[in-house]
Design an enzyme around this catalytic site. Structure first.
Site, PDB file in Angstrom:
ATOM      1  N   LYS A   7       0.853  -1.187   0.000  1.00 33.87           N
ATOM      2  CA  LYS A   7       0.000   0.000   0.000  1.00 33.87           C
ATOM      3  C   LYS A   7       0.891   1.241   0.000  1.00 33.87           C
ATOM      4  O   LYS A   7       1.479   1.582   1.016  1.00 33.87           O
ATOM      5  CB  LYS A   7      -0.905   0.047   1.227  1.00 33.87           C
ATOM      6  CG  LYS A   7      -1.778   1.307   1.276  1.00 33.87           C
ATOM      7  CD  LYS A   7      -2.251   1.622   2.675  1.00 33.87           C
ATOM      8  CE  LYS A   7      -2.926   2.993   2.747  1.00 33.87           C
ATOM      9  NZ  LYS A   7      -2.031   4.129   2.388  1.00 33.87           N
ATOM     10  N   GLY A  21       5.475   5.166   9.502  1.00 28.13           N
ATOM     11  CA  GLY A  21       4.583   6.310   9.616  1.00 28.13           C
ATOM     12  C   GLY A  21       4.529   6.833  11.029  1.00 28.13           C
ATOM     13  O   GLY A  21       5.496   6.712  11.805  1.00 28.13           O
ATOM     14  N   SER A  22       3.388   7.382  11.399  1.00 26.47           N
ATOM     15  CA  SER A  22       3.245   8.056  12.685  1.00 26.47           C
ATOM     16  C   SER A  22       3.089   7.062  13.822  1.00 26.47           C
ATOM     17  O   SER A  22       2.681   5.916  13.633  1.00 26.47           O
ATOM     18  CB  SER A  22       2.015   8.976  12.648  1.00 26.47           C
ATOM     19  OG  SER A  22       0.817   8.206  12.635  1.00 26.47           O
ATOM     20  N   GLY A  64       0.964   3.643  14.021  1.00 20.79           N
ATOM     21  CA  GLY A  64       1.772   2.478  14.355  1.00 20.79           C
ATOM     22  C   GLY A  64       1.232   1.714  15.543  1.00 20.79           C
ATOM     23  O   GLY A  64       1.239   0.468  15.569  1.00 20.79           O
ATOM     24  N   GLU A 110       8.482   1.365  11.839  1.00 24.99           N
ATOM     25  CA  GLU A 110       9.437   2.471  11.851  1.00 24.99           C
ATOM     26  C   GLU A 110       8.622   3.734  12.037  1.00 24.99           C
ATOM     27  O   GLU A 110       7.872   4.138  11.145  1.00 24.99           O
ATOM     28  CB  GLU A 110      10.234   2.499  10.550  1.00 24.99           C
ATOM     29  CG  GLU A 110      11.553   3.261  10.685  1.00 24.99           C
ATOM     30  CD  GLU A 110      11.450   4.694  10.220  1.00 24.99           C
ATOM     31  OE1 GLU A 110      11.020   5.543  11.024  1.00 24.99           O
ATOM     32  OE2 GLU A 110      11.798   4.957   9.064  1.00 24.99           O
ATOM     33  N   CYS A 151      12.217  11.169   8.926  1.00 23.41           N
ATOM     34  CA  CYS A 151      12.013  10.641  10.274  1.00 23.41           C
ATOM     35  C   CYS A 151      13.273  10.751  11.109  1.00 23.41           C
ATOM     36  O   CYS A 151      13.210  10.877  12.342  1.00 23.41           O
ATOM     37  CB  CYS A 151      11.527   9.191  10.209  1.00 23.41           C
ATOM     38  SG  CYS A 151      12.529   8.146   9.145  1.00 23.41           S
ATOM     39  N   GLU A 179       7.966  15.590  17.413  1.00 19.83           N
ATOM     40  CA  GLU A 179       8.395  15.513  16.024  1.00 19.83           C
ATOM     41  C   GLU A 179       7.589  16.511  15.193  1.00 19.83           C
ATOM     42  O   GLU A 179       6.357  16.485  15.186  1.00 19.83           O
ATOM     43  CB  GLU A 179       8.200  14.108  15.476  1.00 19.83           C
ATOM     44  CG  GLU A 179       8.703  13.955  14.052  1.00 19.83           C
ATOM     45  CD  GLU A 179       8.603  12.544  13.524  1.00 19.83           C
ATOM     46  OE1 GLU A 179       9.524  12.115  12.821  1.00 19.83           O
ATOM     47  OE2 GLU A 179       7.602  11.865  13.846  1.00 19.83           O
TER      48      GLU A 179
END
Length: 490
Positions: free
Chosen positions: A186, A239-240, A244, A261, A295, A394
């Site tokens: 995806k 992703g976030s 996650g 990650e 990231c 972040e």
């Protein structure tokens, strides 16, 4: 549904790539795909739904046993084919990526070249896997032998982000295919165009049907059904943290494997024996590359007080000459942020900085921005309190926060005082000192006296809230393998 260049893609992409066929999507919602420089819609994709996921997972499940049975040497040839074809299409893919993502051409080239290197690396890992099958284990019991085998996890769901679409997909897809897994990929709904080239390449190189399935859609339509699917053996997500955590929860219900990650708030330490001019170059590369949408961005600057003034002056000079503009124009240093949503999210932090009264070295008052595009000025604050949200959270944009430190011990303590632990950089005139400091930092990747070098041979992943598991290197391959021992009389 071929798409091979900036202008050669359909205005509406309403097909999914399942079992080596472009099939009409079961979904009906249309998602806009934007050019972030021109703020114009360049395509629409149909947001797939659970029926698309079911079809793709079924195709992958049917294809996986034969793909595994081919062996690593045969799978390696397909991985080399992916790399060769990406390389052959390099110019058109880079243009397409820059158009959809907003990266300057040079950065889009790095994204693609790193992806190519990743596919080649895992071709080698696939060949090595054959040689490792059936290795004898040293056991003390007489008359007994034990042999080690490595089986693929099975069917894997791969969910890639929008900031580096080609290489982050490669970090997942290349080791999964090398291991003998079949995949449902995806791409991000924000940048779906570059990765659709992978489906074209699968057909071009004759990849067996069902080994790679590619689904367009968002988290609601594709992401959630994929992570909850009972016949998916592993999920790899980048992703976030918020998403996650939801992925991990969904996988835990069936004890499925996960690799995550997630976020980062990486420090860069500039010691008193560093050359401020050289340090400034490495600081700039660590935070303003890809407009800070990294990231691992080293967004927390810890600089020894004896060199702080010289470093801030050097950074201001470099920031003043950065060129913001068209990603497709030669000489552009910073393109726009990839989406209006991300620009607005970063702007919220700039508003917070104003409310908190942070000390500005450079911000939007120091330069004009292009009239159009999702641009934000590269921004630098100094003497930022550790309680500030900008220091802790972040931001994922071109925003650097600095603090002065009086000692090495203080720098290490502040560097480790974070919920995240993805990466860090140490800059010192003494390389041995830099390496020693690096060993004391709680992060998965530590660079010293360099830019951020991400190599196929070295692991990628973080400590603490930065994720679970590792990508790249032999560790990335192991993430898609199960270890089996066959034990009996010698």
């Amino acid at each position: 549904m071929p798409m091979t260049s900036q202008t050669d893609y359909p205005s509406v992409v309403d097909h999914q790539f399942i079992n080596n066929q472009w099939v009409p999507s079961a979904g009906t919602r249309l998602l806009d795909v934007m050019n972030p420089f021109r703020e114009e819609r360049i395509a629409q994709v149909t947001a797939g739904d659970a029926a698309d996921v079911d079809a793709a997972v079924k195709a992958a499940r049917q294809a996986q046993p034969a793909w595994q049975a081919l062996g690593g040497n045969a799978r390696a040839k397909y991985l080399e084919g992916v790399a060769d074809t990406l390389e052959a299409r390099r110019d058109s893919i880079i243009t397409l990526s820059a158009t959809n993502n907003g990266k300057p051409l040079a950065e889009a080239g790095i994204d693609l070249d790193d992806a190519i290197a990743c596919y080649r690396y895992y071709a080698g890992q696939a060949r090595g896997l054959d040689a490792r099958q059936g290795e004898l284990v040293s056991v003390e019991m007489e008359g007994v032998e034990a042999r080690t085998y490595h089986d693929p996890v099975g069917v894997v769901g791969l969910i890639a982000p929008w900031n580096f679409p080609l290489v982050t997909s490669a970090w997942k897809l290349a080791p999964a295919l090398a291991a003998g897994c079949a995949a449902v990929l995806k791409p991000s709904e924000v940048t779906p165009l570059p990765e659709r080239v992978l489906a074209e390449i699968a057909l071009e190189i004759g990849l067996p049907a069902g080994v790679l399935n590619l689904l367009n859609g968002d988290g609601e339509g594709i992401g959630a059904p994929l992570t909850h699917h009972a016949d998916v053996d592993k999920i790899s997500f980048t992703g976030s943290n918020r998403v996650g955590e939801a992925v991990m929860q969904a996988a835990s219900a069936r004890t499925a494997s996960v690799s995550l990650e997630l976020g980062g708030k990486s420090p860069i330490l500039v010691m008193e024996d560093a050359d401020p001019a050289q340090a400034a170059d490495w600081v700039m590369a660590g935070i303003y590359f890809n407009a800070g949408q990294i990231c691992s961005a080293t967004s927390r600057l810890l600089v020894h007080e004896s060199v702080a003034e010289g470093l801030y002056a050097a950074l201001a000079e470099r920031m003043d000459v950065l060129t913001l503009g068209d990603p497709l124009a030669e000489g552009t240093d910073l393109g726009p942020l990839t989406s209006a949503k991300q620009r607005d999210a970063v702007q919220c932090y700039l508003d917070i900085a104003e409310q908190e009264g942070l000390t500005v070295v450079r911000d939007e008052q120091h330069r004009s921005l292009p009239e159009k595009g999702y641009f934000l000025a590269p921004t630098l604050y100094r003497d930022v309190p550790v309680e500030s949200r900008l220091w802790k959270e972040e931001i994922f944009g071109p925003v650097l926060c600095g603090r002065s430190v009086a000692s090495e011990a203080e720098a290490i303590k502040l560097a480790n005082d974070s919920a995240y632990g993805l990466a860090a950089t140490v800059i010192s005139g003494d390389p041995e000192r830099a390496k020693r400091i690096g060993r004391q930092l709680k992060a998965g990747s530590i660079w010293y006296n360099s830019e951020q070098l991400v190599l196929p041979e070295t692991a990628w992943g973080g400590f603490k809230r930065s994720g679970v598991g590792r990508e790249l290197g032999p560790w990335g391959l192991s993430a898609y393998l199960e270890v089996k021992h066959v034990i009996g009389p010698a």
